[in-house]
Structures are given as C-alpha cells and as structure tokens.
Design a protein around this motif. Sequence first.
Motif, PDB file in Angstrom:
ATOM      1  N   LYS A 103     -12.771  11.313  13.932  1.00 61.73           N
ATOM      2  CA  LYS A 103     -11.621  10.756  14.650  1.00 61.73           C
ATOM      3  C   LYS A 103     -10.356  10.868  13.813  1.00 61.73           C
ATOM      4  CE  LYS A 103     -13.681   9.229  18.413  1.00 61.73           C
ATOM      5  NZ  LYS A 103     -15.069   9.618  18.189  1.00 61.73           N
ATOM      6  N   THR A 104     -10.477  10.473  12.570  1.00 62.42           N
ATOM      7  CA  THR A 104      -9.322  10.529  11.686  1.00 62.42           C
ATOM      8  C   THR A 104      -8.915  11.978  11.438  1.00 62.42           C
ATOM      9  OG1 THR A 104     -10.199   8.553  10.617  1.00 62.42           O
ATOM     10  CG2 THR A 104      -8.400   9.691   9.500  1.00 62.42           C
ATOM     11  N   ALA A 105      -9.903  12.829  11.196  1.00 61.85           N
ATOM     12  CA  ALA A 105      -9.599  14.240  10.930  1.00 61.85           C
ATOM     13  C   ALA A 105      -8.863  14.860  12.107  1.00 61.85           C
ATOM     14  CB  ALA A 105     -10.885  15.005  10.648  1.00 61.85           C
ATOM     15  N   LEU A 106      -9.358  14.577  13.299  1.00 57.02           N
ATOM     16  CA  LEU A 106      -8.752  15.137  14.496  1.00 57.02           C
ATOM     17  C   LEU A 106      -7.314  14.646  14.654  1.00 57.02           C
ATOM     18  CD1 LEU A 106      -9.900  17.054  16.544  1.00 57.02           C
ATOM     19  CD2 LEU A 106     -10.318  15.123  18.060  1.00 57.02           C
ATOM     20  N   LYS A 107      -7.129  13.383  14.359  1.00 55.26           N
ATOM     21  CA  LYS A 107      -5.783  12.798  14.444  1.00 55.26           C
ATOM     22  C   LYS A 107      -4.843  13.517  13.483  1.00 55.26           C
ATOM     23  CE  LYS A 107      -6.047   8.340  15.252  1.00 55.26           C
ATOM     24  NZ  LYS A 107      -6.191   6.905  14.951  1.00 55.26           N
ATOM     25  N   ASP A 126       4.460  12.186   1.721  1.00 57.94           N
ATOM     26  CA  ASP A 126       5.747  11.941   2.389  1.00 57.94           C
ATOM     27  C   ASP A 126       5.665  10.893   3.501  1.00 57.94           C
ATOM     28  OD1 ASP A 126       4.692  13.197   4.616  1.00 57.94           O
ATOM     29  OD2 ASP A 126       5.586  15.139   4.144  1.00 57.94           O
ATOM     30  N   GLY A 127       4.531  10.147   3.532  1.00 55.80           N
ATOM     31  CA  GLY A 127       4.487   8.989   4.419  1.00 55.80           C
ATOM     32  C   GLY A 127       4.094   9.277   5.857  1.00 55.80           C
ATOM     33  N   ARG A 128       3.833  10.540   6.177  1.00 56.63           N
ATOM     34  CA  ARG A 128       3.502  10.837   7.572  1.00 56.63           C
ATOM     35  C   ARG A 128       2.141  10.247   7.976  1.00 56.63           C
ATOM     36  NH1 ARG A 128       3.455  16.932   8.117  1.00 56.63           N
ATOM     37  NH2 ARG A 128       3.310  16.875   5.845  1.00 56.63           N
ATOM     38  N   VAL A 129       1.204  10.193   7.020  1.00 54.29           N
ATOM     39  CA  VAL A 129      -0.119   9.671   7.348  1.00 54.29           C
ATOM     40  C   VAL A 129      -0.041   8.181   7.671  1.00 54.29           C
ATOM     41  CG1 VAL A 129      -2.416   9.176   6.405  1.00 54.29           C
ATOM     42  CG2 VAL A 129      -1.370  11.420   6.043  1.00 54.29           C
ATOM     43  N   ALA A 130       0.708   7.449   6.860  1.00 53.91           N
ATOM     44  CA  ALA A 130       0.816   6.005   7.064  1.00 53.91           C
ATOM     45  C   ALA A 130       1.474   5.682   8.405  1.00 53.91           C
ATOM     46  CB  ALA A 130       1.611   5.386   5.914  1.00 53.91           C
ATOM     47  N   GLY A 131       2.231   6.603   8.937  1.00 54.80           N
ATOM     48  CA  GLY A 131       2.943   6.351  10.187  1.00 54.80           C
ATOM     49  C   GLY A 131       2.114   6.623  11.436  1.00 54.80           C
ATOM     50  N   LEU A 132       0.944   7.173  11.265  1.00 51.95           N
ATOM     51  CA  LEU A 132       0.124   7.503  12.433  1.00 51.95           C
ATOM     52  C   LEU A 132      -0.418   6.239  13.098  1.00 51.95           C
ATOM     53  CD1 LEU A 132      -2.008  10.562  11.266  1.00 51.95           C
ATOM     54  CD2 LEU A 132      -0.234  10.537  13.021  1.00 51.95           C
ATOM     55  N   PRO A 133      -0.493   6.227  14.421  1.00 50.50           N
ATOM     56  CA  PRO A 133      -1.088   5.080  15.114  1.00 50.50           C
ATOM     57  C   PRO A 133      -2.559   4.928  14.737  1.00 50.50           C
ATOM     58  CG  PRO A 133      -0.714   6.933  16.624  1.00 50.50           C
ATOM     59  CD  PRO A 133      -0.025   7.261  15.352  1.00 50.50           C
ATOM     60  N   GLY A 134      -2.955   3.703  14.436  1.00 53.93           N
ATOM     61  CA  GLY A 134      -4.345   3.464  14.053  1.00 53.93           C
ATOM     62  C   GLY A 134      -4.559   3.593  12.566  1.00 53.93           C
ATOM     63  N   LEU A 135      -3.642   4.219  11.877  1.00 60.30           N
ATOM     64  CA  LEU A 135      -3.685   4.278  10.414  1.00 60.30           C
ATOM     65  C   LEU A 135      -2.487   3.498   9.886  1.00 60.30           C
ATOM     66  CD1 LEU A 135      -4.514   8.055   9.833  1.00 60.30           C
ATOM     67  CD2 LEU A 135      -6.073   6.128   9.814  1.00 60.30           C
ATOM     68  N   GLY A 136      -2.576   3.087   8.632  1.00 59.35           N
ATOM     69  CA  GLY A 136      -1.461   2.352   8.051  1.00 59.35           C
ATOM     70  C   GLY A 136      -1.315   2.698   6.591  1.00 59.35           C
ATOM     71  N   ALA A 137      -0.522   1.902   5.909  1.00 54.74           N
ATOM     72  CA  ALA A 137      -0.279   2.149   4.491  1.00 54.74           C
ATOM     73  C   ALA A 137      -1.591   2.119   3.718  1.00 54.74           C
ATOM     74  CB  ALA A 137       0.691   1.114   3.942  1.00 54.74           C
ATOM     75  N   LYS A 138      -2.434   1.166   4.087  1.00 54.22           N
ATOM     76  CA  LYS A 138      -3.703   1.003   3.377  1.00 54.22           C
ATOM     77  C   LYS A 138      -4.590   2.243   3.537  1.00 54.22           C
ATOM     78  CE  LYS A 138      -5.959  -2.420   1.233  1.00 54.22           C
ATOM     79  NZ  LYS A 138      -5.549  -3.673   0.596  1.00 54.22           N
ATOM     80  N   SER A 139      -4.657   2.738   4.758  1.00 54.55           N
ATOM     81  CA  SER A 139      -5.486   3.924   5.005  1.00 54.55           C
ATOM     82  C   SER A 139      -4.974   5.109   4.203  1.00 54.55           C
ATOM     83  CB  SER A 139      -5.477   4.284   6.489  1.00 54.55           C
ATOM     84  OG  SER A 139      -5.988   3.228   7.250  1.00 54.55           O
ATOM     85  N   ALA A 140      -3.647   5.275   4.200  1.00 53.01           N
ATOM     86  CA  ALA A 140      -3.047   6.389   3.468  1.00 53.01           C
ATOM     87  C   ALA A 140      -3.372   6.285   1.981  1.00 53.01           C
ATOM     88  CB  ALA A 140      -1.537   6.396   3.676  1.00 53.01           C
ATOM     89  N   GLU A 141      -3.300   5.056   1.494  1.00 51.56           N
ATOM     90  CA  GLU A 141      -3.599   4.799   0.086  1.00 51.56           C
ATOM     91  C   GLU A 141      -5.048   5.184  -0.232  1.00 51.56           C
ATOM     92  OE1 GLU A 141      -3.614   0.673  -1.959  1.00 51.56           O
ATOM     93  OE2 GLU A 141      -1.622   0.936  -1.049  1.00 51.56           O
ATOM     94  N   ASN A 142      -5.949   4.782   0.656  1.00 51.71           N
ATOM     95  CA  ASN A 142      -7.370   5.106   0.456  1.00 51.71           C
ATOM     96  C   ASN A 142      -7.601   6.611   0.464  1.00 51.71           C
ATOM     97  OD1 ASN A 142      -8.387   2.561   0.087  1.00 51.71           O
ATOM     98  ND2 ASN A 142      -8.731   2.209   2.264  1.00 51.71           N
ATOM     99  N   ILE A 143      -6.976   7.281   1.409  1.00 52.58           N
ATOM    100  CA  ILE A 143      -7.144   8.729   1.490  1.00 52.58           C
ATOM    101  C   ILE A 143      -6.640   9.382   0.204  1.00 52.58           C
ATOM    102  CG2 ILE A 143      -6.283  10.813   2.634  1.00 52.58           C
ATOM    103  CD1 ILE A 143      -6.427   9.273   5.273  1.00 52.58           C
TER     104      ILE A 143
END
Length: 579
Positions: A103-107, A126-143
């Motif tokens: 799901k995340t990969a597809l997004k 550049d912050g694009r991942v954190a801006g995705l719906p369903g993902l946030g700053a925390k998810s981006a940090e983990n990735i």
Amino acid sequence: MNNAQIADILDAIASLLELKGEERFKVVAYQRAARAIALHPKEMVLALKEGDDLRAIPGIGKSIAEKIEELVRSGRLEYFEELKAQFPPGVTELLHIPGVGPKTALKLVQELGVTSLEELEAAVADGRVAGLPGLGAKSAENIERRLRELRAKERRIPLGAALPIAEELLAGLRQVPGVRQASAAGSLRRFRETVGDIDLMGTADDPPAAIAAFVALPQVKAALAQGPTKATVLVHSGLQVDLRLVEHQDFGSLLQHFTGSKEHNVALREWARRRGYSVSEYGIAEIASGRVHHFQREEEVYRFLGLQFIPPEIREARGEIELAARGALPRLVEADDIRGDLHAHTDWTDGQDSLEAMVRAARERGYAYLAITDHSVGRGITNGLSVERLREQRKLLQSVEQQVGGIRVFHGTEVDIRADGTLDYPDEVLAELDVVVASLHSALQQPAERMTERVLRALANPHVDVFGHPSARLLGERPPVELDWEAVFHQASRTGVALEINASPGRLDLKDVHVSRARELGCRFLVNTDAHAARHFAAIRYGVGVARRAWCESQHILNSRPLAEFEDFLYHRQVVSGL
DNA sequence: GCCGTTTTCGGCCCGACTGTTTTCAGTCG
C-alpha cells in the motif's frame, strides 16, 4: 534456470500482485510456491526432464506448475513480463524496506513517481513523503531510518558466531534467581546457517527483576528497549538480542511460536484449524467452546495436536506435519551419535596442536576413532607434507595410538584436487593411507564445466574416500564454486565416496539443501570438523545441525557408525572407478 | 492460486505494534 532463480521470479510475481491489489491469498500462494521451490532439493530443470509431477510439491498447483514449465523451457514467463509492464521498473525494490508494504509502495509510486531507493531518499529529504495522505512526519522519519539501516547492513551472522553468544547469555540468565526456563528460539534454534538476530525465551518468578539482571550482563553493550517482560539489547559483536519472559504455564506455546519457522507455524495452525483448534503463542483454543489449553513444555503442544514432536531443524513446512501425524518422522542423527572425526590437522602442517594432543582430545570426547588428515605437499602455504614427512608422521601416529589407547587412529591426508582433477600425491602413496579426503583449495574460479570434470575425475580415483568441504565456500567471505551438483552426487553415489558435511562454523559445507538432494540420490556423508586445534572438535554440532536440517538419520552419517562398520566403509566398500 | 478428517467450493494462522485513524489500516514475525 535454477531453483533459486525460479523462486526469485515467483517472489517477484507475488510482490507485483500485491501492488496490483490482488487478493491476499493469491499473493500468499505465490510466496509459498517460491519458498517451496527454493527449498526443493531437486532442480526443476531435472525434475521436468525426468517427468516428475510438480504438483506433488506442496504449494504447487496446476497454474504455477505450468508457469515453472514455461520458465524452464523458454527462460521467460509471459505472465511475469505482462505484470512487470504494468509498473515502473524498480518499484518492487521499495518493498524491501521494512515497514513499507504494498500500500505504501504504491502510494509512493503513484503520488510521487518514486521508483527506486535513491528517489525515495530524495522524496523523504524534501518533505514530499511526509505530506502524503495517510503518512506523516513520523512515517517519513521511519522510512529514512530504515533506508539507512538497509544500506549499513543487510548482513546475517554465521550460526557459529551467534550460538556461543546466545549460550553465554542463557547461562547468565539462568543464574538469575527465579528464572526457571531459558531457551534460544528462532532461526538459531533451527540451526540455520546464518541468523539475523538472537531470540531468547524464558520464564521467571519476577520478570522485571530478571529483565534488569539480563540487561546488566557483561556481554550486553547497550539496552535498546527494556520493559517489564521484554528487552532488546545489543551485544559487543553488534548482534541484536531479544529476550521475552512469560508465565510458566505458557512457556511451551511461546517457545513453539518463536522458534518458527513462520511457514511451519502457518502450516501447523491450518492443520489444527481443520481439526477445530486455534493455535497461538498463548495456547491452543478449542474453536467451538473457546476453552484454552496451556502448555509449559513445547512437546505438549505437539502431543495435544496428535503429532510427534517435530525437531526444530526440520520445521520448514516441508511435509513434516503430515509425517508427524502418521508417526513417521525420521529419527534424526544426534551429536551424541558421532563416534569419530575424519578430518583433523596437526602442527605438522597448519594445525595448532600436536598429534598427540589431538588424539587425546578426541578420546576425551568419547570418540572411538579419529583420522589425522594433514595437508598434502602442494599446499606450500600450509607446510604441506612431503611424502617423506607423511611416512614419518605415520610412525609417530602409530606410537601415539598405542600410548593413548582406547581410540583407533587412522592415518590420512587432506589431499589437494589439482586444477586438472589429478591429486597432489601419487596413487601408490595414497594407497598407503587409511583415509583420503580430497578437497578443492585452488583454482576455485573455474567455470562450472571444467570444475565439474575436475571433481568427477578426482572422485573416480579409487583411493579417495571423502570429498572434503565440496563447495569450498567460506560463509560471508567466499562464494561456493560453480559445479554441476547433480553430476557430482551421482558420481559420489556410484563410487561410494562419502561427501563431507564440514562442520567448521565458517564453512558449513555441504549446505543443507545439497545434503538433502545427495541423500535422495543415495550418497552417504561424514560430519567432520576440519579441526585445526583440539578445541575445534566441539564444532561438530554445527555439522550435525546441517545433517538434521537435511533429514539425515544415523544410517546416512558414516561416522555415527561403530568402528567395525566404519572400517567396512574404509577398507571393503565396493569401489567403482573410472569415469 | 492452492487444497481437502465436514468441502472439488469456499475456505485460507494469529496476535501485536505503529501511526494516524476518531474505529482502523498497514505491516511484521
């Protein structure tokens, strides 16, 4: 196309189907099939040539069998090509990041156009991942963190490095007052050749106190996480260790669960479910009544389900559950069955201990026989024995055998198989010896065809008793040689040459899957340590673990046989020579 | 897509954690 490559393609199909949003069970079917092929001892190419029905392999049905046939026949699979064409190249790479699923990969692909780890890194930065719906700053940090970890190390630790650490920690844990049970679990307990981390299980009267004592053990470098019943620590070698403590009454179920393999547990749970039980790490529930049964001991879990105890080494969902239900599991060879070691070095060449020290150490282990097999003359770097020194060594060996007593000492050699397949001593010298171990040490880069000819020639020499560390690999350091294994196993089976399961923790050679196939073809084996010091004899258990993973019984392992029977192999076996 | 001790159709292991969710989806082991 070999089994590993076929398995990779089936796995890739599973990933693509996942991305496509296909039904989960279809995805799982491909993943299971991939694993079944990867673990299958016989190459698909050969199975098809011999007319085997692939559907006899659990997890392979009509559809996947046809796809495998197409792959083997033509080297490509139309279905796979079509699937791949539907996604940008490289997208399945994203699935390798822990925490990133389909799901995340597809997004990431659809919303951001990310198709590689590098592009993902940029999108995180550049912050694009954190801006995705369903993902946030925390998810981006983990990735971001997982990406870093993926780069830093994707390495597994050899079993031989991990097991001693686990045992030290367990010994420390058992010293803690109130700790009643302690065991390793996971792939370590199943004796896989490498492990990703160490899982320990236990029970304690006072779990928080036991956890506190555990993280304070001298082997522990840092505690990454510490709760009342769980701790994750780093040991000094950098290995991660998880400890989990439970109620005494649940230890059996917990140990069973965390020993795995995952696939074994799935198969076990499906099997139980069809009989009205639901199995989890907390016990076995009767589905109808909801009543839960608890198990202090792992054996009881299997017994409750009407199964023989299944040894951890064969818990890989390869049919062991069905056999256990019929009471038909093999009696796997055990470390205590080993009666001798047929591959040992002394300080006459590159060993550290004297001949006498080696013989005494073997006798102290309770061995009935031992072979001294120092290197041959061509191994200059190891101070290989000239014919004169070899004969001189025999005189010493005979007097040591008498002095020490109680153990038969064979005189042998580990003779080099030269690049052309000839051996490093003349036949008349080999004929003087009790045991000839022939091994590859040089020209390991030869192409498969040449290497195969070379090995077949060596195994055809009637003086050769053992093919030593056949693949010549060094775990994590040197890849195995290129060899037509099927041809080698047939040759060994025909000539009666034993295949070595080299127990040295840096080798583990032959490996489990190859041992399985060779066993099917009628080969017999020796589990040897290749000891270069008396203390190395203790490594025998790693080789026994490999043999057990390959479903070997005592009858398959020649050095688990009594001396008289073993001498029959050495001196009276039907020798078939010639190519 | 696979499979059969209720089944050739209709199921398909189980629980925990994490993050972002206001009741759950995604992922993992």
